[in-house]
Design an enzyme around this catalytic site. Structure first.
Site, short mmCIF file in Angstrom:
data_model
loop_
_atom_site.label_atom_id
_atom_site.label_comp_id
_atom_site.label_asym_id
_atom_site.label_seq_id
_atom_site.Cartn_x
_atom_site.Cartn_y
_atom_site.Cartn_z
N CYS A 1 -47.63 -46.57 3.22
CA CYS A 1 -47.82 -47.48 4.35
C CYS A 1 -47.02 -47.05 5.57
O CYS A 1 -45.99 -46.39 5.45
CB CYS A 1 -47.41 -48.89 3.96
SG CYS A 1 -48.26 -49.55 2.51
N ARG B 1 -50.26 -40.36 6.40
CA ARG B 1 -49.61 -40.96 5.25
C ARG B 1 -50.62 -41.53 4.26
O ARG B 1 -50.27 -41.83 3.12
CB ARG B 1 -48.65 -42.07 5.71
CG ARG B 1 -47.55 -41.57 6.63
CD ARG B 1 -46.90 -42.71 7.38
NE ARG B 1 -46.02 -43.50 6.54
CZ ARG B 1 -44.71 -43.32 6.46
NH1 ARG B 1 -44.12 -42.38 7.17
NH2 ARG B 1 -43.96 -44.10 5.70
N TRP C 1 -51.54 -48.99 2.37
CA TRP C 1 -52.09 -48.63 1.07
C TRP C 1 -52.06 -49.89 0.24
O TRP C 1 -51.01 -50.51 0.08
CB TRP C 1 -51.23 -47.58 0.38
CG TRP C 1 -51.67 -46.16 0.55
CD1 TRP C 1 -50.95 -45.15 1.11
CD2 TRP C 1 -52.90 -45.58 0.11
NE1 TRP C 1 -51.66 -43.98 1.08
CE2 TRP C 1 -52.86 -44.21 0.47
CE3 TRP C 1 -54.04 -46.07 -0.53
CZ2 TRP C 1 -53.91 -43.33 0.20
CZ3 TRP C 1 -55.08 -45.20 -0.80
CH2 TRP C 1 -55.01 -43.85 -0.44
N ASN D 1 -43.39 -52.40 4.41
CA ASN D 1 -43.61 -51.32 3.45
C ASN D 1 -42.78 -51.60 2.21
O ASN D 1 -41.67 -52.13 2.32
CB ASN D 1 -43.17 -49.97 4.02
CG ASN D 1 -44.06 -49.49 5.14
OD1 ASN D 1 -45.13 -50.04 5.37
ND2 ASN D 1 -43.61 -48.47 5.85
N GLY D 2 -43.25 -51.19 1.05
CA GLY D 2 -42.45 -51.34 -0.16
C GLY D 2 -42.96 -52.45 -1.04
O GLY D 2 -44.14 -52.79 -1.05
N GLU E 1 -36.98 -31.04 -16.89
CA GLU E 1 -37.29 -31.09 -15.47
C GLU E 1 -36.03 -30.82 -14.65
O GLU E 1 -36.08 -30.14 -13.62
CB GLU E 1 -37.89 -32.46 -15.12
CG GLU E 1 -37.98 -32.78 -13.64
CD GLU E 1 -38.87 -31.84 -12.84
OE1 GLU E 1 -38.86 -31.95 -11.60
OE2 GLU E 1 -39.57 -30.98 -13.42
N LYS F 1 -35.63 -27.87 -11.90
CA LYS F 1 -35.23 -28.10 -10.51
C LYS F 1 -34.08 -27.18 -10.11
O LYS F 1 -34.06 -26.61 -9.02
CB LYS F 1 -34.81 -29.56 -10.29
CG LYS F 1 -35.95 -30.51 -10.14
CD LYS F 1 -36.63 -30.34 -8.80
CE LYS F 1 -38.06 -30.89 -8.87
NZ LYS F 1 -38.99 -30.06 -9.64
N GLU G 1 -35.32 -23.62 -9.74
CA GLU G 1 -36.22 -23.45 -8.60
C GLU G 1 -35.48 -23.25 -7.29
O GLU G 1 -35.85 -22.40 -6.48
CB GLU G 1 -37.14 -24.68 -8.47
CG GLU G 1 -38.29 -24.74 -9.45
CD GLU G 1 -39.13 -25.98 -9.24
OE1 GLU G 1 -40.36 -25.86 -9.24
OE2 GLU G 1 -38.57 -27.08 -9.08
N HIS H 1 -28.99 -25.65 -33.62
CA HIS H 1 -29.96 -24.66 -34.06
C HIS H 1 -30.02 -23.46 -33.12
O HIS H 1 -31.06 -22.80 -33.01
CB HIS H 1 -31.35 -25.30 -34.21
CG HIS H 1 -31.39 -26.37 -35.25
ND1 HIS H 1 -31.58 -26.10 -36.59
CD2 HIS H 1 -31.24 -27.70 -35.16
CE1 HIS H 1 -31.55 -27.22 -37.28
NE2 HIS H 1 -31.36 -28.21 -36.42
N LYS I 1 -46.17 -24.18 -2.81
CA LYS I 1 -46.39 -25.60 -3.10
C LYS I 1 -47.60 -25.80 -3.98
O LYS I 1 -47.59 -26.60 -4.90
CB LYS I 1 -46.54 -26.38 -1.79
CG LYS I 1 -46.61 -27.89 -1.99
CD LYS I 1 -45.30 -28.42 -2.55
CE LYS I 1 -45.37 -29.89 -2.86
NZ LYS I 1 -44.18 -30.35 -3.59
#
Length: 608
Positions: free
Chosen positions: A2, A27, A75, A99-100, A480, A484, A487, A503, A603
């Protein structure tokens, strides 16, 4: 995502607000509206479903005058994308855009209804306008009514407000959702970002979390979360219409990390009916209750989102779930009995390996569901049904907000699948939905640890190897986190299931290897802490990411402790993603790497 724009002007504002909304089209949105105060005494508005061209037609047919006004691109979250649910929301005394997500809107809706307020929409935003009106009715002045109302709101949000009886005042507030202030000559502005204001001014300041701002034609007064007047630096913005803007952040990645409470809230709002405590999926071209096997296919960060979903679906829906890396999937010629469900996860919807795997699954008679951040993509065209995340454009190559929005969608789908299969009842569905709607506000709370993580990153940046450990739902978050760090800082890192330490990986432990242990309180907490103690006994430098309870009980032997808010175990992956993103970011900054465009990475990977 939004968008907001507001103008306290010295001349007509409607066209300029409309032009600002055009700059926010990037957006994404599904309705729009503008409200103004005309003749300095009456609130009026125009709203329309769909694209801005429809709002433009409404304005041509019925002009809207005024020198103070607010506009919004929405949105749909709470409530369908109808004219009635579109912003701005108004009473005779107040106009609001937002927004939110307002986390406690059900309670507020009930309280306001008991006082005689008639709420006509399905939105959470409408409680804000009625809450402010209620305080005005009690005799509060506009400034005090807005300030008092904010104290009653829970959630992550950005708000802009103006009043019928004060045509020189606009109030904005930020709690987790970005909001920028534009400085003009005899005019002041509010916007979701500098892009929305780029046709009005290049002098922009950015509200910090918890700030409230009072705008008049000639002044900007900002209050922090403790109601103390503060100064926020004025920046010279280079934002152009349609261009991505970093705001007051040094990198897009940091901006996108901070946008997560807002975009996750908006994504959840498109799928959860918070009044009924129910997940709303789009019409499916297959019977969800008849699905007896799920295959999830993705690459990179999206693959780890799929691995979290495997835990959710198997535990709640009691269904067999297989998760595969897209680049390997079709080459092993997987056996896929007809009638199964194949879920594909991609930020861009153009990932070559994932698209190829999708076509293979179609050839095997699978139902195809894709989770995407970009509509009208190749994968959308090839899918039976699409669930969109509403992260907005993600510029940083290392995914952050797209990842947590994927988790939000997968969590909602897992609830719906469990309900369709009769594995949870209405009460459990409602409980899980409430837990999810609380997540955005708790995510905003997590960002308060930023300075501590920044200091810790200076120590981690010295390492050549870093190990991440976790169990259960947090095991994919550990992987993840390691991804990160690799990356963007170029430090070798690996994520392991904590129970696998003995192990093999335990051989790597010494005083030079930081160990990031992710362990929220829950069923597997004691087992994870036991593995952590094995690391500490071998002089490993442990960073303990836990909750308040865990920090109190077992944080004394760690190099550093990051204590996150307590929250339902089901929702913890959404929270624990944030500190690992922040750690990777600040380690990369300490090492001087290119955070937003790390070497050798792109990307969207559109070739195999």
């Amino acid at each position: 995502m939004c968008g907001i724009i507001g103008i306290v002007g010295k001349e007509e504002v409607t066209q300029r607000i409309f032009d600002g909304l055009k700059r926010l089209e990037y957006r994404g949105y599904d309705s729009a509206g503008i409200a103004t105060l005309y003749d300095g005494q009456k609130i009026d508005r125009r709203r329309a479903e769909g694209k801005l061209v429809n709002l433009g037609k409404a304005l041509k047919e019925n002009a809207l005058a005024g020198m103070i006004g607010i506009g919004h691109t929405r949105w749909a979250t709470h409530g369908a994308p109808t004219v009635g649910n579109a912003h701005p929301h108004t009473t005779e005394k107040v106009a609001v855009v937002h927004n939110g997500i307002i986390e406690n809107f059900r309670e507020l809706r009930q309280e306001l209804g008991q006082k005689g307020h008639i709420l006509e929409t399905e939105t959470d935003t409408e409680v804000i306008v009625h809450l402010i009106t209620d305080f005005l009715d009690q005799g509060f002045a506009p400034r005090e009514a807005a300030a008092e109302s904010l104290k009653h709101l829970r959630g992550a949000f950005g708000i802009a407000v103006f009043f019928e009886d004060d045509n020189g005042l606009m109030i904005g507030a930020r709690r987790g959702s970005p909001l920028a202030v534009g400085h003009g000559e005899g005019e002041m502005y509010l916007g979701s970002d500098a892009i929305a204001l780029s046709h009005l001014t290049d002098r922009v300041s950015y509200l910090e979390d918890g700030d409230r701002v009072e705008l008049t034609h000639t002044s900007v007064t900002i209050f922090d979360e403790n109601d103390q007047i503060v100064e926020r630096e004025i920046h010279i913005s280079t934002a152009a219409a349609g261009a991505a803007d970093k705001g007051n952040y040094n990198h897009f990645m940091m901006k996108e990390i901070h946008e997560q409470p807002t975009v996750v809230g908006q994504t959840l709002g498109t799928m959860i009916d918070p009044i009924q405590g129910h997940v709303n999926l789009p019409d499916l071209p297959f019977d969800l209750s008849a699905i007896d096997r799920v295959t999830i296919i993705a690459c990179g960060t999206s693959f780890y989102a799929g691995q979290v979903a495997k835990y959710w679906m198997e535990q709640m829906a009691r269904i067999n779930v297989e998760v595969d890396v897209a680049s390997e999937f079709r080459y092993r010629e997987a056996v896929m009995p007809k009638g199964g469900l194949a879920i594909f996860i991609s930020q861009s919807g153009e990932t070559a390996d994932t698209l190829a795997a999708l076509n293979y699954a179609k050839s095997q008679g699978q139902h195809i569901l894709s989770i995407l951040n970009v509509p009208q993509s190749s994968m959308e065209r090839e899918s039976d049904v699409v669930l969109l995340t509403h992260a907005g454009p993600e510029i940083g190559v290392a995914s952050t907000k797209a990842f947590t929005c994927q988790l939000a969608v997968l969590a909602c789908f897992s609830i719906a699948l469990a309900k369709a299969r009769g594995k949870i009842d209405d009460a459990e569905e409602a409980r899980l939905c409430i837990a999810l709607t609380e997540a955005p506000a708790r995510m905003a709370d997590v960002l308060n640890h930023e300075e501590a993580i920044k200091a810790l990153a200076l120590e981690v940046a010295k390492a050549q190897d870093v190990i991440y450990l976790a169990r259960g739902l947090e095991y994919p978050i550990a992987m993840e986190g390691a991804l990160k760090l690799k990356e963007i800082s170029y430090i070798h890192a690996e994520g392991y299931a904590a129970g696998e330490m003995k192990h093999g990986p335990i051989a790597l432990i010494d005083e030079n290897v930081p160990i990031i242990v992710i362990a929220p309180s829950g069923r597997l907490y004691e087992k994870t802490v036991s593995n952590m103690q094995e690391v500490i006994a071998r002089k490993g430098k442990v960073v303990f990411i836990t909750d308040e309870k865990g920090a109190k009980e077992d944080g004394q032997d760690a190099l550093a402790v990051i204590a996150l808010p307590m929250l339902d175990e089901f929702v913890t992956p959404l929270l624990y993603a944030i500190p690992i993103q922040l750690l990777a970011y600040y380690v990369a900054v300490a090492k001087g790497t290119d955070v937003d465009q790390p070497r050798n990475l792109a990307k969207s990977v559109t070739v195999e």
